[in-house]
Design a protein around this motif. Structure first.
Motif, mmCIF file in Angstrom:
data_model
loop_
_atom_site.group_PDB
_atom_site.id
_atom_site.type_symbol
_atom_site.label_atom_id
_atom_site.label_comp_id
_atom_site.label_asym_id
_atom_site.label_seq_id
_atom_site.Cartn_x
_atom_site.Cartn_y
_atom_site.Cartn_z
ATOM 1 N N LEU A 478 48.369 124.531 -5.013
ATOM 2 C CA LEU A 478 47.612 123.300 -4.762
ATOM 3 C C LEU A 478 47.844 122.890 -3.303
ATOM 4 N N PRO A 479 46.809 122.924 -2.484
ATOM 5 C CA PRO A 479 47.011 122.827 -1.030
ATOM 6 C C PRO A 479 47.508 121.477 -0.540
ATOM 7 N N SER A 500 57.497 127.965 -1.954
ATOM 8 C CA SER A 500 57.290 127.938 -0.501
ATOM 9 C C SER A 500 55.806 127.928 -0.149
ATOM 10 N N GLY A 501 54.944 128.091 -1.167
ATOM 11 C CA GLY A 501 53.507 128.046 -0.919
ATOM 12 C C GLY A 501 52.931 126.647 -0.896
ATOM 13 N N LEU A 502 53.762 125.618 -1.120
ATOM 14 C CA LEU A 502 53.268 124.240 -1.066
ATOM 15 C C LEU A 502 52.940 123.874 0.381
ATOM 16 N N GLN A 503 51.696 124.073 0.736
ATOM 17 C CA GLN A 503 51.290 123.937 2.133
ATOM 18 C C GLN A 503 51.484 122.530 2.687
ATOM 19 N N ALA A 504 51.372 121.526 1.822
ATOM 20 C CA ALA A 504 51.547 120.151 2.292
ATOM 21 C C ALA A 504 52.985 119.876 2.702
ATOM 22 N N GLY A 561 64.055 126.661 1.785
ATOM 23 C CA GLY A 561 64.253 126.208 3.157
ATOM 24 C C GLY A 561 62.979 126.120 3.970
ATOM 25 N N GLN A 562 61.877 126.652 3.442
ATOM 26 C CA GLN A 562 60.617 126.609 4.174
ATOM 27 C C GLN A 562 59.897 125.268 4.030
ATOM 28 N N LEU A 563 60.355 124.432 3.082
ATOM 29 C CA LEU A 563 59.667 123.162 2.809
ATOM 30 C C LEU A 563 60.158 122.097 3.792
#
Length: 725
Positions: A478-479, A500-504, A561-563
């Motif tokens: 969900l972008p 880590s795909g949570l772009q927001a 750690g990417q968030l």
């Protein structure tokens, strides 16, 4: 209207003029010395009557000094007092920051318009401003303090508009602010100050008064009876005070009234039974008081109403019997936190312009009717904390609201099955939905797959249910999702590394593209310290992942750690094991981190002390070992943040690290589904929920977590508004 008059009075200039009065020119140059010269292009070689913002009369005397919104920064020059023919002075919307030279105003006996609003001027009210010609005074949005003397109004018989809002004036209202000789005034604005005491009698003498604002002060006592004889009143705003007593039925004498704001006081009694006689009324805001009784039937005659807010009172009665079909101009309806009964009123579906409806925390029953799709403009809907049933039918009906962006249905549909794709088919439904709340419904089933199609979703609350299964991987696709609360469920499995795909929470570009519009109604969020905060924009909510109090197992993935835009991470009370990833130190915006009540082992990464915004941290009741990092925010955390870890050492836990055994790695403690920890959680949770529900009139939220709520009576004092200035 007064703005138009002001503009007409200020926008004329003489077609011919003599040379500028040399004394006036010298005074203006002195004024310029207090302002950076680059901001005023006033060359001394040019006649001052030709300077920007200056108008002169036929004799060359300066009559207008008109420089609003020019970016002027500096102090207020006393040389202004030398401009004895000045009739118009406007320095509003600049950055002036000094006290006013009080004595300088005593010579401005021709002054008609004074506008110094939106600066940072300090000191007391210019009581020497005693011009009989004065018509407009606007000192709003400054830093003035002290009293406003009654003597000022005794010589201001021609005053039409007086605003001192958003300052720090104190004491009672000037006792002679409204006398028979002071009857020409159209606007009085005392709001956002620290005035105290009662509203003096005498307002009825102001037969031309159209606007009276005194909200956001410390006023007390009843509404004066003669207030209702000021029959020209169009706006009466006295919100956020300590006013008591009832609203007299005499208020219906104010036939011209369009705006009535009495919210956040201590008013009691009934809504005036003849309020329907106020046929011009457009905004009726009586929320957060102690009003009782039912909606008076005459209110349906207020056919020009666009905003009706009566939430947080003690109103009752069968709401389905009230005829809303006459209120065809209604845009906002808020009746939340009362004691209304019955079904959702079918007559409400005639109000085609409705954009926001909140009926939360009442005793409404039945189902959401398919007729609700008639509300084509509806963007905000909250029906939480009622007794609604049939969640599948509700979702199918609400999908037809194409403009719906906020949907809060928490604490309804108790113990029903959360509808999945077998019962719900979403094609173009909910495509504008930004907030979806089903917390506290005790729904069973799995996280429904149809949520994956809500591409604009920013906030998802499925907490306090009986949801089982694993966290679905598609959630991270969900972008715009930046706030996710799945706490207090029966979710198992591991934390998916796909998070880590949570772009927001990863991309600054996506964050900048997020919707910045305001919500139609504020939402209340309960924070960790049990303070109730209101939010008018979803963008202002702290980006959050809360999966606490579930049955998650396995390790914490390093991908977390990417968030980098995450502010709140709560993984507490699960069965997580392994080390705390050093990559958590990359979460540089993190403010709250709760890893308590798991089976984590190893050392606390010393790199975490580099999280400079971290104000809440706990790893209590794990199997961690080794020294507790010192320095940075770690020096501010209490002993309770580390308790239940006998292998930890350091000054904060009063255990020396000398001769401390080496850290054990790679050996996880056994995890049991029936561990004493989980059993204890169940008992504690039950006790906590009972306490919290009891003191918040039905609002459901656990301690130490954020929760979407409608405003409860628990926080009805003026901290609810934080006296926004």
């Amino acid at each position: 209207m007064h703005h138009l008059i002001l503009l007409l009075l200020s926008c004329f200039a003489s077609l011919t003029h003599q040379s500028c009065n040399p004394f006036d020119q010298e005074s203006l140059l002195s004024f310029q010395l207090y302002i950076p010269s680059s901001l005023l292009n006033w060359p001394s070689s040019v006649d001052c009557c030709l300077w920007e913002g200056i108008t002169c009369d036929a004799s060359g005397n300066v009559t207008h000094l008109w420089l609003p919104s020019k970016g002027l920064t500096g102090t207020f020059s006393p040389s202004i007092g030398n401009l004895t023919h000045l009739s118009h002075l406007n320095l509003s919307h600049n950055h002036l920051f000094s006290p006013l030279p009080i004595t300088s105003f005593s010579t401005l006996i021709q002054l008609q318009i004074l506008d110094l609003s939106y600066n940072s001027l300090t000191g007391e009210f210019p009581s020497t401003l005693l011009s009989n010609h004065i018509k407009f005074v606007n000192l709003s949005s400054n830093l003035f303090n002290g009293l406003i003397p009654s003597s000022y109004f005794q010589q201001a018989g021609n005053l039409m508009s007086f605003s001192v809002s958003n300052n720090s004036f104190t004491g009672p209202f000037p006792s002679s602010a409204w006398t028979y000789s002071f009857c020409s005034v159209r606007l009085l604005d005392f709001s956002y100050n620290d005035f105290s005491g009662q509203i003096p009698h005498g307002l009825g003498n102001c037969s031309k008064l159209q606007t009276f604002r005194a909200g956001f002060n410390n006023l007390s006592g009843p509404l004066p009876d003669d207030l209702y004889t000021a029959t020209s009143l169009e706006e009466l705003s006295l919100a956020v005070n300590y006013l008591s007593g009832s609203i007299s039925n005499g208020i219906v004498q104010l036939k011209s009234l369009t705006t009535l704001k009495l919210y956040s006081n201590q008013l009691t009694g009934l809504i005036p039974k003849d309020i329907g006689k106020l046929t011009k009324l457009r905004h009726l805001l009586l929320h957060i008081n102690n009003l009782s009784g039912s909606l008076p039937p005459s209110m349906q005659n207020c056919t020009n109403l666009t905003t009706l807010n009566l939430r947080v009172n003690f109103l009752q009665g069968d709401i389905s019997t009230f005829n809303f079909s006459m209120l065809l101009q209604l845009h906002t309806l808020d009746l939340g936190n009362n004691n209304f009964t019955g079904n959702l009123p079918s007559t409400l579906y005639s109000c085609k312009f409705l954009t926001a409806v909140r009926l939360t925390s009442n005793q409404l029953e039945g189902q959401v009717s398919p007729e609700i799709v008639a509300l084509e403009s509806l963007s905000f809907l909250s029906l939480s904390t009622n007794r609604l049933t049939n969640i599948s039918s509700a979702i199918r009906s609400l999908m037809g609201l194409k403009n719906l962006s906020t949907l809060i249905l928490s604490k309804n549909f108790m113990d029903e099955a959360i509808p999945d794709d077998d019962h719900i088919t979403i094609s173009d439904g909910f495509q504008n939905l930004r907030l979806l709340g089903f917390g506290g419904c005790q729904l069973n089933g799995k996280v429904p797959a149809w949520i994956a199609k809500l591409r604009k979703l920013q906030v998802l609350d499925l907490s306090l249910n009986k949801i089982s299964g694993s966290i679905p991987g598609w959630l991270w696709t969900l972008p715009r999702l930046s706030y996710m609360d799945l706490s207090y469920n029966f979710i198992s499995g591991g934390l998916p590394k796909e998070l880590s795909g949570l772009q927001a929470l990863v991309s600054e570009e996506v964050r900048n593209e997020e919707e910045r519009s305001y919500l139609e109604l504020p939402i209340s969020v309960m924070s960790v310290n049990a303070s109730d905060r209101q939010y008018k924009r979803l963008l202002n909510l702290a980006p959050t992942i809360n999966v606490s109090n579930n049955r998650l197992s396995g390790g914490i993935p390093v991908e977390i750690g990417q968030l980098k835009f995450l502010h709140v991470l709560d993984l507490s009370h699960n069965n997580l094991s392994g080390n705390i990833p050093d990559e958590m130190s990359l979460l540089t915006n993190l403010e709250r981190l709760d890893l308590s009540g798991n089976h984590l082992f190893g050392e606390i990464p010393s790199s975490l002390k580099g999280l400079h915004f971290l104000s809440w941290f706990t790893i209590a009741h794990n199997n961690l070992q080794g020294p507790i990092p010192s320095g940075g925010q770690f020096d501010t955390f209490p002993n309770s943040s580390f308790e239940g870890n006998p292998g930890l050492c350091g000054a904060i836990v009063q255990r020396s690290c000398l001769n401390h055994p080496p850290t054990t790695t790679g050996l996880a403690m056994p995890i049991s589904e029936s561990s004493n920890k989980e059993l204890g959680y169940g008992v504690i949770a039950g006790a906590v929920f009972g306490l919290i529900i009891g003191i918040t009139s039905g609002a459901l939220y656990p301690l130490r977590k954020l929760k979407f709520l409608q405003h409860s009576r628990f926080n009805r004092c003026r901290s609810r508004y934080n006296r926004h200035r």
